[in-house]
Design a protein around this motif. Structure first.
Motif, short mmCIF file in Angstrom:
data_model
loop_
_atom_site.label_atom_id
_atom_site.label_comp_id
_atom_site.label_asym_id
_atom_site.label_seq_id
_atom_site.Cartn_x
_atom_site.Cartn_y
_atom_site.Cartn_z
N SER A 64 3.98 -2.36 -4.94
CA SER A 64 5.40 -2.01 -4.83
C SER A 64 6.20 -2.26 -6.10
N ASP A 65 5.52 -2.56 -7.23
CA ASP A 65 6.25 -2.55 -8.50
C ASP A 65 6.86 -1.15 -8.70
N GLU A 66 7.92 -1.07 -9.47
CA GLU A 66 8.52 0.24 -9.74
C GLU A 66 9.09 0.26 -11.15
N ASP A 67 8.52 1.16 -12.00
CA ASP A 67 9.01 1.37 -13.37
C ASP A 67 9.15 0.05 -14.13
N SER A 88 5.10 4.25 -11.66
CA SER A 88 6.07 4.39 -10.58
C SER A 88 5.63 3.58 -9.37
N ARG A 89 6.53 3.49 -8.39
CA ARG A 89 6.21 2.76 -7.16
C ARG A 89 5.02 3.40 -6.46
N LYS A 90 4.94 4.75 -6.47
CA LYS A 90 3.85 5.42 -5.77
C LYS A 90 2.50 5.06 -6.39
N ALA A 139 1.59 1.48 -5.15
CA ALA A 139 2.11 1.18 -3.81
C ALA A 139 1.15 0.36 -2.98
#
Length: 599
Positions: free
Chosen positions: A46-49, A105-107, A110
């Protein structure tokens, strides 16, 4: 610490970061991506950018394909087997290599487990079909297990107001910095007559930067909503701040609630306006009926991306209450990351259209816009994200002020430069160092013959002297003559002779004219010799090679009177038998065929 010292520290830190960048190396032969230890772990669920992977590859691959001219993307599959693609937007050419990065990205991260990915390079032709595609083989890295918190328990309005308050308060402080920095720049331009004013403006910019830093620190611990009481340790709702500031015309509320579409799917979320075409050629989104002042400068800026070669910019239209037809004021529909000034002229109402158009031959386009600002006035300061950027802008303004104050006379100044690697013309906007570097390259490349008179003949032996342009015609005539001789010579090689089939063995020129096709060496090839003329063999199969020779009388070259010899080298029925027949111009007759049979 002074502003200059802070600026120097930040520049050193950025340079150190660039020097220490670790790359995933791509082998153009094996197509393998070598993933260093730094990138074996991509991040946590779930990290994002928040993490970026850097790549380096040879610029030329495969069949002389230049990757710098293709569109690059990272195709990936997350640990839950979901596939997606990341379009590369930061490709840089460094000598024989290219470098680029993948913002995770989050995806992509995920789920915990292995993330598989490749690098894909594609060129789209005029017919919207792929003309070149180059791929690496599969690589992988790990995502570690994390813990995602459910925020659904926080009331929507409370979270919304809090977020808007934080953003709006930051905008107010950063706008103050922009105004102060711009004032410093204007003062610098008047430094010859108002140096004191420029100094005061620089001080104001420094003070505003410090105020912005303190304000951001306060936002961490002094959160509260109170639109009625002015307080130093309270933040205000976005609505209240907009009322107090009254400069930002494209607020989050406007972009979220008043946006209209043109054959496109539009979404505004987390400060990002995303436009995806659903019909080719003309798509976008617009906000209309924005009230403005007549004959007034307005400043607009934004950051943008696109997946095609068009769109990603804006067009400003103007109208009046009496005439509602839109007229173009400023057209930047395909310019990415734009910031600039336009004048409203006679118009009191404007419409801002965000374009995402592509030709019908290309795939549907997706454009994103963020950091959108539309304010009154000449605010040429770029979008400022944080205090670090503020300090940079202030330091740049101070340096410009100092330069204008001390360097008004450049007649005695020296220029330090490096010679350019390749010859290139001096262009408007080049610094003195760049311009002198280009001129130095031209001077070094000049050879001695550039200063010598040209030679006007083809007999010169001095390799350092240039040849006059008029000798080009003489050279062309020599080349034409040589080509003619070469064609004549080629007629006599066996490769040509095998296709020159002869049926009349005495059909020749008896006056020594050798450059006619019937004088060239040729082949006699038949299963029925009775079909031949003037042949020594009258029946059955006959295969032989014919050659013609001319001997001028009295050994005088060019004499058309002499002896012509026809020689046949027989392949079948008697292998190796030689036939000859001679025509004597003195007697005007042939001797007849005579043969020599091998033992």
């Amino acid at each position: 610490m002074t502003v200059e010292e802070a600026f120097a520290m930040m520049e050193d830190a950025e340079k150190t970061k660039e020097d220490n960048t670790v790359f995933c190396e791509i082998d153009a032969e094996t197509r393998k991506i070598t993933v260093p230890e730094t990138y074996k772990i991509l991040g946590v669920e779930s990290d994002e950018d928040s993490e970026r992977v850097y790549f380096r590859a040879p610029r030329i691959v495969g069949d002389k394909i230049d990757l710098a001219t293709l569109g690059l993307r990272i195709n990936y599959q997350n640990a839950n087997s979901q596939k997606d693609s990341y379009p590369v937007d930061d490709l840089t050419v460094e000598n024989e290599f290219i470098t680029f990065s993948w913002l995770l990205s989050r995806k992509a991260v995920a789920y915990k487990g292995a993330v598989k990915f490749i690098v894909c390079a594609v060129r789209i032709g005029d017919n919207a079909e792929i003309s070149n595609e180059w791929n690496t083989t599969l690589a992988s890295a790990e995502v570690l297990e994390g813990l995602e918190v459910d925020l659904s328990g926080i009331p929507d309005e409370e979270g919304k107001d809090l977020l808007e308050a934080l953003i709006a308060q930051s905008q107010v402080k950063l706008m103050e910095v922009g105004e102060a920095t711009e004032e410093a720049k204007r003062s610098a331009e008047r430094a010859d007559t108002a140096a004191d004013s420029a100094g005061h403006a620089a001080d104001a910019a420094n003070n505003a930067a410090e105020e912005a830093r303190r304000a951001l620190e306060e936002l961490k611990g002094n959160i509260g909503i109170d639109d009625n009481v002015v307080s130093e340790n309270k933040t205000y709702s976005s609505k209240k701040i907009e009322e107090m500031v009254a400069v930002q015309l494209l607020t989050d509320a406007v972009l979220k609630n008043e946006i209209k579409t043109i054959t496109a799917d539009v979404q505004y979320q987390n400060g990002v306006l995303t436009i995806t075409e659903n019909e080719a050629r003309f798509s976008g989104a617009f906000i209309q009926n924005i009230p403005v002042k007549k004959n007034t400068d307005y400043y607009i800026s934004f950051k943008s991306k696109r997946t095609s070669n068009n769109g990603g910019g804006v067009v400003i239209y103007g109208s009046t209450p009496e005439d509602s037809d839109d007229k173009i004021i400023d057209d930047k529909r395909s310019i990415l990351n734009y910031s600039g000034i336009f004048n409203t002229g006679e118009y009191e109402i404007i419409k801002v259209t965000f374009y995402c158009s592509t030709p019908a031959t290309e795939a549907p386009n997706t454009c994103t816009f963020q950091n959108i600002i539309l304010i009154e006035g000449e605010n040429a300061t770029p979008y400022v994200k944080n205090v670090k950027d503020v300090v940079k802008e202030v330091a740049k303004a101070n340096k410009r002020i100092e330069t204008l104050e001390t360097d008004t006379d450049v007649s005695e100044k020296t220029v330090t430069f490096e010679m350019a690697a390749e010859r290139a013309g001096v262009e408007s906007g080049d610094s003195l160092a760049i311009a002198f570097g280009k001129l130095a390259k031209y001077c070094v490349d000049l050879k001695d013959h550039a200063f010598a008179d040209p030679v006007n003949n083809l007999l010169g032996t001095d390799a350092t002297l240039p040849l006059a342009a008029t000798q080009g015609k003489a050279l062309d005539e020599k080349i034409t003559e040589s080509n003619g001789n070469l064609v004549y010579t080629q007629q006599f090689i066996p490769e040509i002779a095998k296709n020159n089939i002869i049926t009349d063995l005495l059909n020749i020129n008896i006056n020594g004219v050798m450059n006619e096709p019937y004088m060239y060496p040729g082949s006699v090839a038949t299963e029925d010799a009775s079909t031949l003329k003037n042949s020594p063999i009258k029946t059955g199969a006959f295969y032989t090679y014919r050659e013609v020779f001319f001997i001028p009388n009295q050994g005088i070259v060019g004499n058309t009177y002499g002896k012509t010899i026809i020689r046949l080298t027989e392949a079948y029925p008697v292998s190796g038998r030689i036939w000859t027949n001679v025509y004597n111009t003195d007697l005007n007759d042939w001797t007849g065929w005579k043969s020599i049979t091998p033992v």
